[in-house]
Design an enzyme around this catalytic site. Structure first.
Site, PDB file in Angstrom:
ATOM      1  N   LYS A 130     -13.765   7.965 -28.361  1.00 58.76           N
ATOM      2  CA  LYS A 130     -14.109   7.943 -29.788  1.00 58.76           C
ATOM      3  C   LYS A 130     -15.598   7.675 -29.890  1.00 58.76           C
ATOM      4  CE  LYS A 130     -11.913   8.198 -33.765  1.00 58.76           C
ATOM      5  NZ  LYS A 130     -10.604   8.826 -34.018  1.00 58.76           N
ATOM      6  N   ASP A 170     -13.508  12.709 -37.806  1.00 63.03           N
ATOM      7  CA  ASP A 170     -12.738  11.533 -38.207  1.00 63.03           C
ATOM      8  C   ASP A 170     -13.315  11.140 -39.584  1.00 63.03           C
ATOM      9  OD1 ASP A 170     -10.712   9.443 -36.990  1.00 63.03           O
ATOM     10  OD2 ASP A 170     -12.236   8.219 -37.930  1.00 63.03           O
TER      11      ASP A 170
HETATM   12  P1  NDP Z   1     -11.928  11.218 -44.508  1.00 61.47           P
HETATM   13  O1  NDP Z   1     -13.331  10.815 -44.345  1.00 61.47           O
HETATM   14  O2  NDP Z   1     -11.618  12.636 -44.812  1.00 61.47           O
HETATM   15  O3  NDP Z   1     -11.228  10.317 -45.607  1.00 61.47           O
HETATM   16  C1  NDP Z   1     -11.166   8.943 -45.480  1.00 61.47           C
HETATM   17  C2  NDP Z   1     -10.520   8.364 -46.717  1.00 61.47           C
HETATM   18  O4  NDP Z   1     -10.266   6.983 -46.502  1.00 61.47           O
HETATM   19  C3  NDP Z   1     -11.423   8.443 -47.922  1.00 61.47           C
HETATM   20  O5  NDP Z   1     -10.636   8.546 -49.080  1.00 61.47           O
HETATM   21  C4  NDP Z   1     -12.164   7.110 -47.864  1.00 61.47           C
HETATM   22  O6  NDP Z   1     -12.669   6.662 -49.089  1.00 61.47           O
HETATM   23  C5  NDP Z   1     -11.062   6.195 -47.387  1.00 61.47           C
HETATM   24  N1  NDP Z   1     -11.653   5.060 -46.672  1.00 61.47           N
HETATM   25  C6  NDP Z   1     -12.422   5.105 -45.576  1.00 61.47           C
HETATM   26  N2  NDP Z   1     -12.833   3.887 -45.227  1.00 61.47           N
HETATM   27  C7  NDP Z   1     -12.310   3.063 -46.150  1.00 61.47           C
HETATM   28  C8  NDP Z   1     -12.366   1.669 -46.325  1.00 61.47           C
HETATM   29  N3  NDP Z   1     -13.055   0.873 -45.487  1.00 61.47           N
HETATM   30  N4  NDP Z   1     -11.657   1.137 -47.378  1.00 61.47           N
HETATM   31  C9  NDP Z   1     -10.954   1.935 -48.237  1.00 61.47           C
HETATM   32  N5  NDP Z   1     -10.884   3.277 -48.114  1.00 61.47           N
HETATM   33  C10 NDP Z   1     -11.542   3.819 -47.077  1.00 61.47           C
HETATM   34  O7  NDP Z   1     -11.197  10.751 -43.155  1.00 61.47           O
HETATM   35  P2  NDP Z   1      -9.793  11.215 -42.577  1.00 61.47           P
HETATM   36  O8  NDP Z   1      -8.850  11.560 -43.663  1.00 61.47           O
HETATM   37  O9  NDP Z   1     -10.066  12.203 -41.516  1.00 61.47           O
HETATM   38  O10 NDP Z   1      -9.336   9.865 -41.841  1.00 61.47           O
HETATM   39  C11 NDP Z   1      -8.468   8.918 -42.456  1.00 61.47           C
HETATM   40  C12 NDP Z   1      -7.780   8.101 -41.378  1.00 61.47           C
HETATM   41  O11 NDP Z   1      -6.996   8.967 -40.546  1.00 61.47           O
HETATM   42  C13 NDP Z   1      -8.695   7.338 -40.422  1.00 61.47           C
HETATM   43  O12 NDP Z   1      -8.069   6.142 -40.024  1.00 61.47           O
HETATM   44  C14 NDP Z   1      -8.781   8.277 -39.218  1.00 61.47           C
HETATM   45  O13 NDP Z   1      -9.112   7.585 -38.041  1.00 61.47           O
HETATM   46  C15 NDP Z   1      -7.363   8.785 -39.182  1.00 61.47           C
HETATM   47  N6  NDP Z   1      -7.143  10.021 -38.450  1.00 61.47           N
HETATM   48  C16 NDP Z   1      -7.852  11.150 -38.741  1.00 61.47           C
HETATM   49  C17 NDP Z   1      -7.595  12.316 -38.061  1.00 61.47           C
HETATM   50  C18 NDP Z   1      -8.261  13.602 -38.393  1.00 61.47           C
HETATM   51  O14 NDP Z   1      -7.905  14.605 -37.795  1.00 61.47           O
HETATM   52  N7  NDP Z   1      -9.194  13.658 -39.339  1.00 61.47           N
HETATM   53  C19 NDP Z   1      -6.632  12.359 -36.957  1.00 61.47           C
HETATM   54  C20 NDP Z   1      -5.886  11.131 -36.776  1.00 61.47           C
HETATM   55  C21 NDP Z   1      -6.171  10.016 -37.502  1.00 61.47           C
HETATM   56  P3  NDP Z   1     -14.270   6.702 -49.345  1.00 61.47           P
HETATM   57  O15 NDP Z   1     -14.571   8.141 -49.538  1.00 61.47           O
HETATM   58  O16 NDP Z   1     -14.462   5.881 -50.585  1.00 61.47           O
HETATM   59  O17 NDP Z   1     -14.932   6.111 -48.128  1.00 61.47           O
HETATM   60  O1  2IT Z   2      -7.942   9.834 -34.560  1.00 65.40           O
HETATM   61  C1  2IT Z   2      -7.812  11.018 -34.199  1.00 65.40           C
HETATM   62  O2  2IT Z   2      -6.847  11.395 -33.512  1.00 65.40           O
HETATM   63  C2  2IT Z   2      -8.807  11.993 -34.641  1.00 65.40           C
HETATM   64  N1  2IT Z   2      -9.720  11.658 -35.377  1.00 65.40           N
HETATM   65  C3  2IT Z   2      -8.747  13.407 -34.135  1.00 65.40           C
HETATM   66  C4  2IT Z   2      -9.365  13.504 -32.775  1.00 65.40           C
HETATM   67  C5  2IT Z   2      -9.523  14.902 -32.239  1.00 65.40           C
HETATM   68  O3  2IT Z   2     -10.111  14.980 -31.148  1.00 65.40           O
HETATM   69  O4  2IT Z   2      -9.084  15.867 -32.842  1.00 65.40           O
END
Ligand code: NDP
Ligand code: 2IT
Length: 453
Positions: A130, A170
């Site tokens: 990461k 992410d």
């Molecule tokens: P995005 O940046 O697209 O969205 C993140 C969302 O979470 C936003 O609505 C953001 O609000 C909110 N958020 C982030 N930090 C905080 C915080 N400290 N407190 C409250 N709200 C918060 O990210 P993703 O949707 O990609 O990621 C969301 C989660 O999913 C993370 O935990 C990530 O690690 C996990 N994940 C993502 C994957 C992927 O493929 N993208 C794969 C597997 C897991 P704001 O805009 O106000 O910051």
């Molecule tokens: O937390 C996760 O699994 C991700 N943000 C996706 C990682 C990836 O390599 O697609």
């Protein structure tokens, strides 16, 4: 756990604490896994002799670097960047990049540690890593984001590569940022390789990568409910976040006949008792992707909904909760409230959104609880498929990829069931234990084969 196993466990965690001062998220993630793994390896001498868990809980390397960039007012800004390469026993390092002011070395170490188990669970050959930065993309112009991404890659490029380490998105890193970073990598190295995943289709991206995490989380939920002779249809769902994972989870829930009543961001949450239908979802997608707006604006457009500032949505009654924002967004009190309000299933779209207290509340209440490393693995799984397509220089069609994703999530569920049976309670599955052990075994056996390295 017996008394002497418990003493060993406590000693192990104390050591992790001492070696990682000021890194609470990392210690938390290791503790959650170690609770289950210690129990599992009690009679497995070789795992002890070769110190397997101790070695997985020590990243292969942590690269930390300075990232300088110039903002639109010509101020020089200095950020921190990192890449944590946790373990490459079963494949090249793989895992996302996070740009958010809350990013620290502890956060990235916890995420890289979790990623190692998650990637193993997918069944694909990917190690765990990461990276990211404390850069805050909010309120920055496209050009500022571009300059930051280029500067970030100017250091990162020497540590990554299609067969070495393959980053992706992410929090705060989506198609725009991946495009800027891929462009810079190509420019510096003069190579067109699959060094990043989550790319746009024009330059080697894969269909359904964008949707895969949210869809996969709902497929995992579907598998858990089906095993309990239930289904997603008709369920009332509380979802947090309004980013990539949350919005695609809501899309799939809608597809399967469930109703989502909340979304959130770091400003608070919206509660729409009528449910978020396709039209409202399309509006939120546009708000977030194109205007980069705040979820509070939802109530101006849909006045029957309410906005609650500075709170998560966990007090809203629901059948199913999908935390899809960030780590530690559900604490013990939130978990108790969810259970008291009748929630029967939780699937973590985010990484470690439930704190240790909350995890124990869900386990004790015996509700269906899918940890992130299992439930949200669909994203990295399709990243793995993007790597395969890049290596073979082909592009698979959407139907093929959808089928792969459904099968991979089913396979992860099966692995959790195989390792998560609760002794003395026929039919009950502890999905946390199942995911931890199934993820551990593959990595551990590969490490045993390599000897002491
Ligand atoms: P995005 O940046 O697209 O969205 C993140 C969302 O979470 C936003 O609505 C953001 O609000 C909110 N958020 C982030 N930090 C905080 C915080 N400290 N407190 C409250 N709200 C918060 O990210 P993703 O949707 O990609 O990621 C969301 C989660 O999913 C993370 O935990 C990530 O690690 C996990 N994940 C993502 C994957 C992927 O493929 N993208 C794969 C597997 C897991 P704001 O805009 O106000 O910051
Ligand atoms: O937390 C996760 O699994 C991700 N943000 C996706 C990682 C990836 O390599 O697609």
């Amino acid at each position: 756990m017996s008394v002497s196993d418990h003493v060993d466990f406590e000693r192990f965690i104390e050591g992790v604490h001492k070696r990682n001062p000021g890194q609470p998220e990392f210690v938390q993630a290791v503790s959650e896994v170690a609770e289950d793994v210690f129990d599992y390896i009690r009679d497995k001498v070789e795992y002890h002799e070769y110190q397997i868990l101790r070695r997985i809980a020590e990243p292969d390397r942590v690269v930390s670097f300075r990232v300088c960039w110039e903002d639109d007012n010509r101020n020089i800004r200095v950020q921190r960047g990192w890449r944590v390469q946790n373990n490459n026993a079963i494949g090249p390092y793989k895992g996302g990049l996070r740009f958010h002011p809350s990013v620290t070395e502890s956060v990235l170490k916890f995420l890289a540690f979790e990623q190692t188990f998650k990637n193993s669970l997918t069944g694909l050959p990917m190690g765990g890593a990461k990276g990211g930065s404390n850069f805050n993309p909010q309120g920055k112009s496209d050009h500022e984001v571009m300059r930051f991404c280029q500067s970030f890659m100017t250091e990162l490029y020497r540590h990554v590569g299609a067969d070495i380490d393959v980053p992706a998105g992410d929090i705060g890193v989506g198609p725009r940022e991946i495009g800027y970073m891929f462009g810079q990598y190509k420019r510096i190295t003069n190579q067109f390789t699959g060094v990043l995943t989550g790319k746009a289709l024009e330059f080697g991206g894969s269909l359904i990568r964008l949707e895969a995490t949210g869809y996969g989380t709902v497929y995992f939920l579907q598998n858990m409910l089906a095993r309990a002779d239930d289904s997603v249809e008709g369920k009332t769902c509380v979802v947090s976040g309004s980013g990539n994972v949350a919005l695609h989870a809501v899309e799939k829930l809608l597809d399967l006949g469930a109703t989502t009543v909340t979304l959130s961001d770091s400003g608070g949450f919206v509660h729409d008792p009528d449910g978020i239908d396709a039209e409202k979802l399309a509006w939120v997608k546009q708000l977030k992707a194109e205007r980069r707006g705040r979820i509070a604006e939802y109530v101006e457009r849909f006045p029957r909904a309410e906005f609650h500032a500075d709170r998560g949505p966990w007090a809203v009654p629901c059948d199913v909760a999908l935390p899809c924002a960030t780590q530690n967004e559900i604490d013990g009190d939130d978990a108790r409230r969810l259970v008291a309000n009748g929630c029967i299933a939780v699937a973590e779209g985010a990484n470690m959104p439930t704190d240790l207290d909350g995890v124990h509340v869900f386990k004790d209440a015996k509700i269906l609880f899918a940890p992130g490393k299992a439930a949200n693995a669909g994203g990295v799984a399709v990243s793995g498929l993007e790597m395969s397509q890049n290596s073979a220089r082909v592009s698979w069609n959407e139907a093929e990829l959808q089928q792969h994703l459904v099968e991979i999530m089913h396979g992860i569920h099966e692995r959790c069931v195989e390792h998560g049976a609760v002794p003395g309670e026929p039919g009950r599955i502890d999905y946390v234990r199942g995911a931890n052990i199934a993820g551990f075994v593959k990595v551990a056996d590969a490490m045993l084969a390599f000897g002491v390295v």
